[in-house]
Design a protein around this motif. Structure first.
Motif, PDB file in Angstrom:
ATOM      1  N   GLU A  59     -41.556 -10.844  47.035  1.00 19.53           N
ATOM      2  CA  GLU A  59     -40.975 -11.924  47.838  1.00 19.53           C
ATOM      3  C   GLU A  59     -41.526 -11.951  49.260  1.00 19.53           C
ATOM      4  O   GLU A  59     -41.598 -12.996  49.884  1.00 19.53           O
ATOM      5  CB  GLU A  59     -39.457 -11.770  47.890  1.00 19.53           C
ATOM      6  N   ASN A  60     -41.945 -10.776  49.773  1.00 19.99           N
ATOM      7  CA  ASN A  60     -42.463 -10.711  51.145  1.00 19.99           C
ATOM      8  C   ASN A  60     -43.942 -11.076  51.233  1.00 19.99           C
ATOM      9  O   ASN A  60     -44.520 -11.038  52.309  1.00 19.99           O
ATOM     10  CB  ASN A  60     -42.219  -9.331  51.737  1.00 19.99           C
ATOM     11  N   GLY A  61     -44.557 -11.407  50.096  1.00 17.63           N
ATOM     12  CA  GLY A  61     -45.958 -11.817  50.087  1.00 17.63           C
ATOM     13  C   GLY A  61     -46.945 -10.708  49.770  1.00 17.63           C
ATOM     14  O   GLY A  61     -48.110 -10.984  49.494  1.00 17.63           O
ATOM     15  N   TRP A  62     -46.531  -9.459  49.824  1.00 15.06           N
ATOM     16  CA  TRP A  62     -47.410  -8.341  49.516  1.00 15.06           C
ATOM     17  C   TRP A  62     -47.532  -8.173  48.005  1.00 15.06           C
ATOM     18  O   TRP A  62     -46.633  -8.520  47.249  1.00 15.06           O
ATOM     19  CB  TRP A  62     -46.861  -7.053  50.112  1.00 15.06           C
ATOM     20  N   LEU A  63     -48.671  -7.610  47.578  1.00 14.97           N
ATOM     21  CA  LEU A  63     -48.845  -7.321  46.154  1.00 14.97           C
ATOM     22  C   LEU A  63     -48.084  -6.061  45.781  1.00 14.97           C
ATOM     23  O   LEU A  63     -48.005  -5.114  46.562  1.00 14.97           O
ATOM     24  CB  LEU A  63     -50.327  -7.126  45.819  1.00 14.97           C
ATOM     25  N   GLY A  64     -47.526  -6.055  44.588  1.00 14.70           N
ATOM     26  CA  GLY A  64     -46.822  -4.889  44.081  1.00 14.70           C
ATOM     27  C   GLY A  64     -47.081  -4.744  42.595  1.00 14.70           C
ATOM     28  O   GLY A  64     -47.602  -5.652  41.938  1.00 14.70           O
ATOM     29  N   LEU A  65     -46.730  -3.601  42.058  1.00 16.98           N
ATOM     30  CA  LEU A  65     -46.890  -3.361  40.629  1.00 16.98           C
ATOM     31  C   LEU A  65     -45.630  -3.770  39.884  1.00 16.98           C
ATOM     32  O   LEU A  65     -44.529  -3.333  40.222  1.00 16.98           O
ATOM     33  CB  LEU A  65     -47.180  -1.882  40.356  1.00 16.98           C
ATOM     34  N   GLU A  66     -45.812  -4.604  38.886  1.00 13.62           N
ATOM     35  CA  GLU A  66     -44.717  -4.963  37.994  1.00 13.62           C
ATOM     36  C   GLU A  66     -44.877  -4.122  36.732  1.00 13.62           C
ATOM     37  O   GLU A  66     -45.905  -4.164  36.080  1.00 13.62           O
ATOM     38  CB  GLU A  66     -44.779  -6.449  37.646  1.00 13.62           C
ATOM     39  N   ARG A  67     -43.855  -3.344  36.426  1.00 15.58           N
ATOM     40  CA  ARG A  67     -43.893  -2.460  35.266  1.00 15.58           C
ATOM     41  C   ARG A  67     -42.882  -2.930  34.234  1.00 15.58           C
ATOM     42  O   ARG A  67     -41.741  -3.248  34.573  1.00 15.58           O
ATOM     43  CB  ARG A  67     -43.581  -1.029  35.672  1.00 15.58           C
ATOM     44  N   SER A  68     -43.299  -2.951  32.969  1.00 18.41           N
ATOM     45  CA  SER A  68     -42.414  -3.334  31.869  1.00 18.41           C
ATOM     46  C   SER A  68     -42.118  -2.110  31.015  1.00 18.41           C
ATOM     47  O   SER A  68     -43.024  -1.305  30.735  1.00 18.41           O
ATOM     48  CB  SER A  68     -43.068  -4.398  30.996  1.00 18.41           C
ATOM     49  N   PHE A  69     -40.868  -1.995  30.604  1.00 22.54           N
ATOM     50  CA  PHE A  69     -40.428  -0.881  29.770  1.00 22.54           C
ATOM     51  C   PHE A  69     -39.628  -1.431  28.595  1.00 22.54           C
ATOM     52  O   PHE A  69     -38.989  -2.475  28.704  1.00 22.54           O
ATOM     53  CB  PHE A  69     -39.511   0.061  30.569  1.00 22.54           C
ATOM     54  N   ARG A  70     -39.665  -0.709  27.482  1.00 25.96           N
ATOM     55  CA  ARG A  70     -38.827  -1.086  26.357  1.00 25.96           C
ATOM     56  C   ARG A  70     -37.914   0.070  26.012  1.00 25.96           C
ATOM     57  O   ARG A  70     -38.225   1.234  26.270  1.00 25.96           O
ATOM     58  CB  ARG A  70     -39.660  -1.507  25.151  1.00 25.96           C
ATOM     59  N   PHE A  71     -36.773  -0.282  25.449  1.00 32.17           N
ATOM     60  CA  PHE A  71     -35.824   0.713  24.967  1.00 32.17           C
ATOM     61  C   PHE A  71     -35.237   0.187  23.673  1.00 32.17           C
ATOM     62  O   PHE A  71     -35.372  -0.988  23.344  1.00 32.17           O
ATOM     63  CB  PHE A  71     -34.728   0.998  26.001  1.00 32.17           C
ATOM     64  N   GLU A  72     -34.653   1.071  22.897  1.00 33.83           N
ATOM     65  CA  GLU A  72     -34.072   0.672  21.631  1.00 33.83           C
ATOM     66  C   GLU A  72     -32.578   0.944  21.631  1.00 33.83           C
ATOM     67  O   GLU A  72     -32.116   1.912  22.237  1.00 33.83           O
ATOM     68  CB  GLU A  72     -34.750   1.408  20.478  1.00 33.83           C
ATOM     69  N   TYR A  73     -31.847   0.075  20.959  1.00 34.45           N
ATOM     70  CA  TYR A  73     -30.404   0.235  20.851  1.00 34.45           C
ATOM     71  C   TYR A  73     -29.959  -0.185  19.454  1.00 34.45           C
ATOM     72  O   TYR A  73     -30.686  -0.855  18.727  1.00 34.45           O
ATOM     73  CB  TYR A  73     -29.672  -0.587  21.925  1.00 34.45           C
ATOM     74  N   SER A  74     -28.768   0.249  19.090  1.00 36.90           N
ATOM     75  CA  SER A  74     -28.220  -0.060  17.777  1.00 36.90           C
ATOM     76  C   SER A  74     -26.779  -0.519  17.929  1.00 36.90           C
ATOM     77  O   SER A  74     -26.010   0.055  18.701  1.00 36.90           O
ATOM     78  CB  SER A  74     -28.270   1.178  16.874  1.00 36.90           C
TER      79      SER A  74
END
Length: 112
Positions: A59-74
């Motif tokens: 939001e501040n205009g700087w570049l950042g790393l976007e990380r995606s994670f997955r998890f499992e549930y039942s």
């Protein structure tokens, strides 16, 4: 001497990257665990798995790393469903998971 300096810079950058990745994984695990608890479902394997990483503007205009994670549930102990948490830095920017918990987690989770 210049070789040692380059080695120190590369080593420092690798250490910073590793610690930032671990912090993001711990935060994603917290979101997944809280979502499963709020929905009344079982969080499987007690872990999250990194599935992606990309550069994205904050939001501040700087570049950042976007990380995606997955998890499992039942829901009943017999099936497996996949949830997903997306973090930009340490901010939650995306969530999919137990439907009963999605709104509660996104609303209650502190967005920095």
């Amino acid at each position: 001497m210049p070789d040692l300096l380059i080695l120190l810079i590369v080593g420092g950058a690798a250490f910073f990257f590793f610690t930032a990745a671990r912090a993001a994984a711990e935060r994603a695990a917290e979101v997944g665990r809280d979502a499963c608890q709020a929905a009344g479902v079982q969080w499987l394997d007690q872990s999250v798995h990194a599935i992606g990483m990309r550069l994205r503007r904050k939001e501040n205009g700087w570049l950042g790393l976007e990380r995606s994670f997955r998890f499992e549930y039942s829901e009943d102990g017999q099936d497996r469903h996949i949830g997903r948490v997306v973090l930009l830095g340490d901010k939650l920017v995306g969530f999919s998971g137990p439907s009963r918990a999605a709104q509660a987690v996104v609303r209650d989770f502190p967005l920095h």
